[in-house]
Design a protein around this motif. Structure first.
Motif, PDB file in Angstrom:
ATOM      1  N   SER A 100       0.845  -1.200   0.000  1.00  0.00           N
ATOM      2  CA  SER A 100       0.000   0.000   0.000  1.00  0.00           C
ATOM      3  C   SER A 100       0.876   1.244   0.000  1.00  0.00           C
ATOM      4  O   SER A 100       1.909   1.295   0.685  1.00  0.00           O
ATOM      5  CB  SER A 100      -0.891   0.009   1.245  1.00  0.00           C
ATOM      6  N   TYR A 101       0.433   2.255  -0.719  1.00  0.00           N
ATOM      7  CA  TYR A 101       1.149   3.532  -0.703  1.00  0.00           C
ATOM      8  C   TYR A 101       1.093   4.173   0.683  1.00  0.00           C
ATOM      9  O   TYR A 101       1.944   4.997   1.024  1.00  0.00           O
ATOM     10  CB  TYR A 101       0.608   4.474  -1.785  1.00  0.00           C
ATOM     11  N   HIS A 102       0.126   3.781   1.522  1.00  0.00           N
ATOM     12  CA  HIS A 102       0.087   4.260   2.909  1.00  0.00           C
ATOM     13  C   HIS A 102       1.372   3.873   3.638  1.00  0.00           C
ATOM     14  O   HIS A 102       1.873   4.638   4.461  1.00  0.00           O
ATOM     15  CB  HIS A 102      -1.098   3.643   3.664  1.00  0.00           C
ATOM     16  N   LEU A 106       2.665   7.866   1.273  1.00  0.00           N
ATOM     17  CA  LEU A 106       2.247   8.513   0.035  1.00  0.00           C
ATOM     18  C   LEU A 106       0.734   8.476  -0.176  1.00  0.00           C
ATOM     19  O   LEU A 106       0.269   8.747  -1.288  1.00  0.00           O
ATOM     20  CB  LEU A 106       2.963   7.854  -1.153  1.00  0.00           C
ATOM     21  N   ALA A 107      -0.045   8.165   0.868  1.00  0.00           N
ATOM     22  CA  ALA A 107      -1.502   8.063   0.696  1.00  0.00           C
ATOM     23  C   ALA A 107      -2.236   8.534   1.947  1.00  0.00           C
ATOM     24  O   ALA A 107      -1.705   8.458   3.065  1.00  0.00           O
ATOM     25  CB  ALA A 107      -1.904   6.619   0.372  1.00  0.00           C
ATOM     26  N   GLU A 163      -3.799   9.107  -3.276  1.00  0.00           N
ATOM     27  CA  GLU A 163      -2.367   8.827  -3.185  1.00  0.00           C
ATOM     28  C   GLU A 163      -1.574   9.660  -4.167  1.00  0.00           C
ATOM     29  O   GLU A 163      -2.100  10.136  -5.165  1.00  0.00           O
ATOM     30  CB  GLU A 163      -2.083   7.339  -3.404  1.00  0.00           C
ATOM     31  N   ARG A 165       1.975   9.131  -6.227  1.00  0.00           N
ATOM     32  CA  ARG A 165       2.929   8.063  -6.559  1.00  0.00           C
ATOM     33  C   ARG A 165       4.318   8.567  -6.929  1.00  0.00           C
ATOM     34  O   ARG A 165       5.270   7.800  -6.911  1.00  0.00           O
ATOM     35  CB  ARG A 165       2.386   7.239  -7.724  1.00  0.00           C
ATOM     36  N   THR A 169       6.273   2.808  -8.535  1.00  0.00           N
ATOM     37  CA  THR A 169       5.367   1.691  -8.282  1.00  0.00           C
ATOM     38  C   THR A 169       5.634   1.158  -6.872  1.00  0.00           C
ATOM     39  O   THR A 169       6.665   1.488  -6.260  1.00  0.00           O
ATOM     40  CB  THR A 169       5.597   0.552  -9.296  1.00  0.00           C
ATOM     41  N   ILE A 170       4.748   0.306  -6.408  1.00  0.00           N
ATOM     42  CA  ILE A 170       4.979  -0.352  -5.120  1.00  0.00           C
ATOM     43  C   ILE A 170       6.282  -1.158  -5.177  1.00  0.00           C
ATOM     44  O   ILE A 170       7.057  -1.157  -4.221  1.00  0.00           O
ATOM     45  CB  ILE A 170       3.779  -1.251  -4.741  1.00  0.00           C
ATOM     46  N   LEU A 173       9.177   1.090  -4.649  1.00  0.00           N
ATOM     47  CA  LEU A 173       9.288   1.472  -3.241  1.00  0.00           C
ATOM     48  C   LEU A 173       9.864   0.336  -2.406  1.00  0.00           C
ATOM     49  O   LEU A 173      10.692   0.562  -1.520  1.00  0.00           O
ATOM     50  CB  LEU A 173       7.919   1.907  -2.713  1.00  0.00           C
ATOM     51  N   ARG A 178      12.797   6.070  -3.338  1.00  0.00           N
ATOM     52  CA  ARG A 178      11.949   6.997  -2.605  1.00  0.00           C
ATOM     53  C   ARG A 178      11.825   8.289  -3.407  1.00  0.00           C
ATOM     54  O   ARG A 178      12.777   8.697  -4.083  1.00  0.00           O
ATOM     55  CB  ARG A 178      12.539   7.338  -1.229  1.00  0.00           C
ATOM     56  N   GLN A 188       2.550  11.755 -11.098  1.00  0.00           N
ATOM     57  CA  GLN A 188       2.496  10.305 -11.052  1.00  0.00           C
ATOM     58  C   GLN A 188       1.881   9.782 -12.332  1.00  0.00           C
ATOM     59  O   GLN A 188       1.504  10.549 -13.171  1.00  0.00           O
ATOM     60  CB  GLN A 188       1.730   9.827  -9.822  1.00  0.00           C
TER      61      GLN A 188
END
Length: 189
Positions: A100-102, A106-107, A163, A165, A169-170, A173, A178, A188
């Protein structure tokens, strides 16, 4: 006849090799978390700033926004993922820790507040009485600030989710990439 059979075998061989490569890429190249790069401990500065701008801009239009979630640790993410699976409750996410971007700051998630201060996830609510959905007004403001909206996703619609980005992408990350801390935008997609 020999040419036709040979061509048919070549096509099948090509398809099998293509399928094998796709499976390899899909399942075996998913990166493990790069533990040499520290994980964020909060929202990225641009996400934090634009979250505040979003809340303020919405307030100026008579819409009260409540940010219900932001940065989420891996442990918190797994606890949410377990809801409706191994713990009581309804399924609220399809993302495990690190997906998750969280988890990378980032979310954010949001809700609206009605006139009595009660949180709403009603996408049709028009509290400022301008004939438009407050939810969609907030979404448009968020998009102008560079957020991507979970309601635009094709498979799992996540209406409260926003989010940024930064083009990552995940998997990027997880590999340790970063966004720069001083990034001016979150361009994004």
């Amino acid at each position: 006849m020999v040419k036709k059979k040979l061509f048919g075998n070549a096509s099948i061989t090509f398809l099998l090799i293509s399928a094998a490569l796709l499976l390899y890429y899909q399942f075996l190249t998913k990166p493990e978390l790069n533990e040499n790069v520290p994980l964020p401990q909060g929202l990225h500065p641009v996400v934090e700033k634009n979250k505040d701008v979003l809340v303020q801009t919405a307030a100026e239009k008579g819409i009260r926004v409540l940010v219900t979630d932001g940065f989420r640790s891996f442990e918190e993410q797994n606890q949410l993922y377990d809801k409706g699976r191994t713990t009581e409750g309804q399924i609220v996410t399809h993302a495990k820790a690190g997906e998750s971007y969280h988890n990378f700051g980032l979310a954010i998630d949001f809700a609206l507040l009605n006139k009595q201060g009660k949180a709403l996830w009603d996408t049709a609510y028009d509290g400022n009485e301008n004939g438009k959905s407050d939810w969609m007004e907030v979404v448009e403001m968020a998009k102008e600030l560079g957020f991507t909206w979970g309601g635009d996703w094709k498979h799992f619609k996540d209406y409260p989710h926003l989010e940024m980005r930064f083009g990552l992408t995940i998997n990027d990350l997880k590999r340790g990439k970063r966004p720069p801390g001083d990034a001016l935008t979150a361009s994004q997609n």
